[in-house]
Motif scaffolding. Structure first.
Motif, PDB file in Angstrom:
ATOM      1  N   ILE A  48       0.811  -1.214   0.000  1.00  0.00           N
ATOM      2  CA  ILE A  48       0.000   0.000   0.000  1.00  0.00           C
ATOM      3  C   ILE A  48       0.848   1.270   0.000  1.00  0.00           C
ATOM      4  N   GLY A  49       2.168   1.111   0.152  1.00  0.00           N
ATOM      5  CA  GLY A  49       3.045   2.266   0.093  1.00  0.00           C
ATOM      6  C   GLY A  49       3.324   2.918   1.429  1.00  0.00           C
ATOM      7  N   LEU A  50       2.937   2.282   2.542  1.00  0.00           N
ATOM      8  CA  LEU A  50       3.270   2.818   3.862  1.00  0.00           C
ATOM      9  C   LEU A  50       4.757   2.654   4.147  1.00  0.00           C
ATOM     10  N   LEU A  51       5.383   1.671   3.493  1.00  0.00           N
ATOM     11  CA  LEU A  51       6.831   1.473   3.564  1.00  0.00           C
ATOM     12  C   LEU A  51       7.372   1.355   2.144  1.00  0.00           C
ATOM     13  N   GLU A  52       8.623   1.753   1.973  1.00  0.00           N
ATOM     14  CA  GLU A  52       9.278   1.612   0.677  1.00  0.00           C
ATOM     15  C   GLU A  52      10.490   0.704   0.820  1.00  0.00           C
ATOM     16  N   PRO A  53      10.769  -0.124  -0.195  1.00  0.00           N
ATOM     17  CA  PRO A  53      11.889  -1.070  -0.091  1.00  0.00           C
ATOM     18  C   PRO A  53      13.239  -0.365  -0.107  1.00  0.00           C
ATOM     19  N   ASP A  54      14.202  -0.996   0.551  1.00  0.00           N
ATOM     20  CA  ASP A  54      15.581  -0.512   0.489  1.00  0.00           C
ATOM     21  C   ASP A  54      16.200  -0.860  -0.860  1.00  0.00           C
ATOM     22  N   ALA A  55      15.769  -1.976  -1.418  1.00  0.00           N
ATOM     23  CA  ALA A  55      16.250  -2.412  -2.729  1.00  0.00           C
ATOM     24  C   ALA A  55      15.167  -3.269  -3.368  1.00  0.00           C
ATOM     25  N   GLY A  56      15.256  -3.451  -4.679  1.00  0.00           N
ATOM     26  CA  GLY A  56      14.249  -4.204  -5.408  1.00  0.00           C
ATOM     27  C   GLY A  56      13.133  -3.285  -5.865  1.00  0.00           C
ATOM     28  N   GLU A  57      12.114  -3.869  -6.481  1.00  0.00           N
ATOM     29  CA  GLU A  57      11.019  -3.053  -6.993  1.00  0.00           C
ATOM     30  C   GLU A  57       9.675  -3.747  -6.816  1.00  0.00           C
ATOM     31  N   ILE A  58       8.639  -2.924  -6.729  1.00  0.00           N
ATOM     32  CA  ILE A  58       7.266  -3.395  -6.648  1.00  0.00           C
ATOM     33  C   ILE A  58       6.530  -2.834  -7.858  1.00  0.00           C
ATOM     34  N   LEU A  59       5.882  -3.717  -8.602  1.00  0.00           N
ATOM     35  CA  LEU A  59       5.187  -3.316  -9.814  1.00  0.00           C
ATOM     36  C   LEU A  59       3.676  -3.429  -9.635  1.00  0.00           C
ATOM     37  N   PHE A  60       2.953  -2.490 -10.210  1.00  0.00           N
ATOM     38  CA  PHE A  60       1.500  -2.552 -10.259  1.00  0.00           C
ATOM     39  C   PHE A  60       1.098  -2.605 -11.725  1.00  0.00           C
ATOM     40  N   GLN A  61       0.465  -3.723 -12.100  1.00  0.00           N
ATOM     41  CA  GLN A  61       0.079  -3.973 -13.491  1.00  0.00           C
ATOM     42  C   GLN A  61       1.254  -3.733 -14.436  1.00  0.00           C
ATOM     43  N   GLY A  62       2.423  -4.240 -14.027  1.00  0.00           N
ATOM     44  CA  GLY A  62       3.603  -4.228 -14.885  1.00  0.00           C
ATOM     45  C   GLY A  62       4.457  -2.986 -14.807  1.00  0.00           C
ATOM     46  N   ARG A  63       4.037  -1.990 -14.038  1.00  0.00           N
ATOM     47  CA  ARG A  63       4.810  -0.750 -13.967  1.00  0.00           C
ATOM     48  C   ARG A  63       5.386  -0.554 -12.576  1.00  0.00           C
ATOM     49  N   ALA A  64       6.674  -0.254 -12.503  1.00  0.00           N
ATOM     50  CA  ALA A  64       7.341  -0.057 -11.220  1.00  0.00           C
ATOM     51  C   ALA A  64       6.779   1.176 -10.526  1.00  0.00           C
ATOM     52  N   ILE A  65       6.365   1.012  -9.271  1.00  0.00           N
ATOM     53  CA  ILE A  65       5.745   2.110  -8.532  1.00  0.00           C
ATOM     54  C   ILE A  65       6.715   3.260  -8.327  1.00  0.00           C
ATOM     55  N   ASN A  66       8.015   2.934  -8.138  1.00  0.00           N
ATOM     56  CA  ASN A  66       8.981   4.009  -7.867  1.00  0.00           C
ATOM     57  C   ASN A  66       9.272   4.869  -9.088  1.00  0.00           C
ATOM     58  N   THR A  67       8.758   4.496 -10.259  1.00  0.00           N
ATOM     59  CA  THR A  67       8.922   5.333 -11.454  1.00  0.00           C
ATOM     60  C   THR A  67       7.703   6.224 -11.703  1.00  0.00           C
ATOM     61  N   MET A  68       6.660   6.060 -10.879  1.00  0.00           N
ATOM     62  CA  MET A  68       5.440   6.847 -11.060  1.00  0.00           C
ATOM     63  C   MET A  68       5.625   8.261 -10.518  1.00  0.00           C
ATOM     64  N   THR A  69       4.897   9.201 -11.101  1.00  0.00           N
ATOM     65  CA  THR A  69       4.896  10.566 -10.600  1.00  0.00           C
ATOM     66  C   THR A  69       4.111  10.625  -9.289  1.00  0.00           C
ATOM     67  N   THR A  70       4.222  11.728  -8.571  1.00  0.00           N
ATOM     68  CA  THR A  70       3.496  11.904  -7.319  1.00  0.00           C
ATOM     69  C   THR A  70       1.993  11.777  -7.541  1.00  0.00           C
ATOM     70  N   ALA A  71       1.489  12.364  -8.623  1.00  0.00           N
ATOM     71  CA  ALA A  71       0.057  12.294  -8.929  1.00  0.00           C
ATOM     72  C   ALA A  71      -0.360  10.861  -9.246  1.00  0.00           C
ATOM     73  N   GLU A  72       0.477  10.122  -9.947  1.00  0.00           N
ATOM     74  CA  GLU A  72       0.158   8.737 -10.291  1.00  0.00           C
ATOM     75  C   GLU A  72       0.154   7.852  -9.050  1.00  0.00           C
ATOM     76  N   ARG A  73       1.074   8.099  -8.149  1.00  0.00           N
ATOM     77  CA  ARG A  73       1.117   7.307  -6.913  1.00  0.00           C
ATOM     78  C   ARG A  73      -0.086   7.626  -6.023  1.00  0.00           C
ATOM     79  N   ARG A  74      -0.494   8.882  -6.021  1.00  0.00           N
ATOM     80  CA  ARG A  74      -1.677   9.262  -5.247  1.00  0.00           C
ATOM     81  C   ARG A  74      -2.911   8.578  -5.825  1.00  0.00           C
ATOM     82  N   ALA A  75      -3.007   8.546  -7.148  1.00  0.00           N
ATOM     83  CA  ALA A  75      -4.143   7.883  -7.801  1.00  0.00           C
ATOM     84  C   ALA A  75      -4.124   6.385  -7.537  1.00  0.00           C
ATOM     85  N   LEU A  76      -2.928   5.795  -7.489  1.00  0.00           N
ATOM     86  CA  LEU A  76      -2.802   4.364  -7.213  1.00  0.00           C
ATOM     87  C   LEU A  76      -3.291   4.048  -5.809  1.00  0.00           C
ATOM     88  N   LYS A  77      -2.929   4.869  -4.828  1.00  0.00           N
ATOM     89  CA  LYS A  77      -3.361   4.626  -3.452  1.00  0.00           C
ATOM     90  C   LYS A  77      -4.871   4.659  -3.317  1.00  0.00           C
TER      91      LYS A  77
END
Length: 252
Positions: A48-77
């Motif tokens: 849910i994004g309350l914590l972020e990984p030290d390494a590695g990646e988490i993808l939502f529908q094939g897209r890495a969350i850490n590459t999303m813009t602030t607005a995109e991450r807000r919409a994802l939440k």
């Protein structure tokens, strides 16, 4: 729908996640199981994004969350909802106010729509007539349904359950599991559930993932995990203590 690729997380000297690989499929309920204190809730908070990984990646529908813009991450939440351990209802608020809270925090939802959506969820979870009551006036099972109504009122795509049956007696626990299964089928959300209730969760979850020593050591169906020959998995599923097994005399 959600994928963990070699996710690591530590808190000081305590390495909790040590390269987690995990796949969560759309429209299914996945149970995260494992020993107490192993990091299951930490894993859930990464989703849910309350914590972020030290390494590695988490993808939502094939897209890495850490590459999303602030607005995109807000919409994802906004696609997520969280049903807390122990329900986490606010004692100073009525049932109606508790269920309406997520919508009121989203200022884009008109007041008229808030009322209709709250009433709809209360009706669909058989909670009509208790809108003005406070949590202290409700039974344990009814509190769980109110918490479920609050989790579903935003029409989320994904609902995260952090040990939703903790503290319930066997009858209420079975009722809560049945409720989750029933409403997942009704509303069609994707569910991720942290649970210690073995083997109870096997009957309501399409997939099981077992976390052990910082890694996912099993992903598959409830039938597959119960048929596993891996010692650590067999011992956990059967509730056996490895140290007791080692100390016991061998069977002849």
């Amino acid at each position: 729908m959600i994928q963990f690729n070699q996710v690591f997380k530590r808190f000081g000297d305590n390495a909790v996640l040590k390269g987690v690989d995990l796949s969560i499929y759309q429209g299914q309920v996945t149970a995260i199981i494992g020993k107490s204190g192993i990091g299951k809730s930490v894993l859930l908070k990464h989703i849910i994004g309350l914590l972020e990984p030290d390494a590695g990646e988490i993808l939502f529908q094939g897209r890495a969350i850490n590459t999303m813009t602030t607005a995109e991450r807000r919409a994802l939440k906004m696609k997520f909802s969280y049903m807390f351990q122990g329900t986490a209802l606010f004692d100073s608020m009525t049932v109606y106010e508790n269920v309406a809270l997520p919508l009121k925090e989203n200022r884009r939802v008109p007041l008229r729509e808030i009322g209709s959506r709250v009433r709809d969820k209360l009706a669909r979870l058989d909670l009509v007539g208790i809108e003005d009551k406070y949590p202290s006036q409700l039974s344990g099972g009814m509190k769980k349904r109110v918490a479920m109504a609050r989790a579903l009122v935003t029409d989320p795509q994904i609902v995260l359950f952090d040990e939703p049956t903790t503290g319930l007696d066997p009858i209420r626990k079975n009722a809560a599991h049945a409720m989750i299964s029933e409403y997942q089928k009704t509303f069609g959300f994707t569910g991720v559930m942290v649970s210690h209730e073995i083997p109870d969760v096997f009957s309501i979850c399409q997939r099981i993932a077992m976390l052990d020593k910082g890694r996912i050591i099993f992903q598959g169906t409830s039938t597959e995990i119960q048929n596993s020959n891996e010692p650590a998995i067999r011992q956990f599923v059967r509730g056996q203590d490895p140290e007791t097994i080692k100390a016991a005399p061998s069977e002849r």
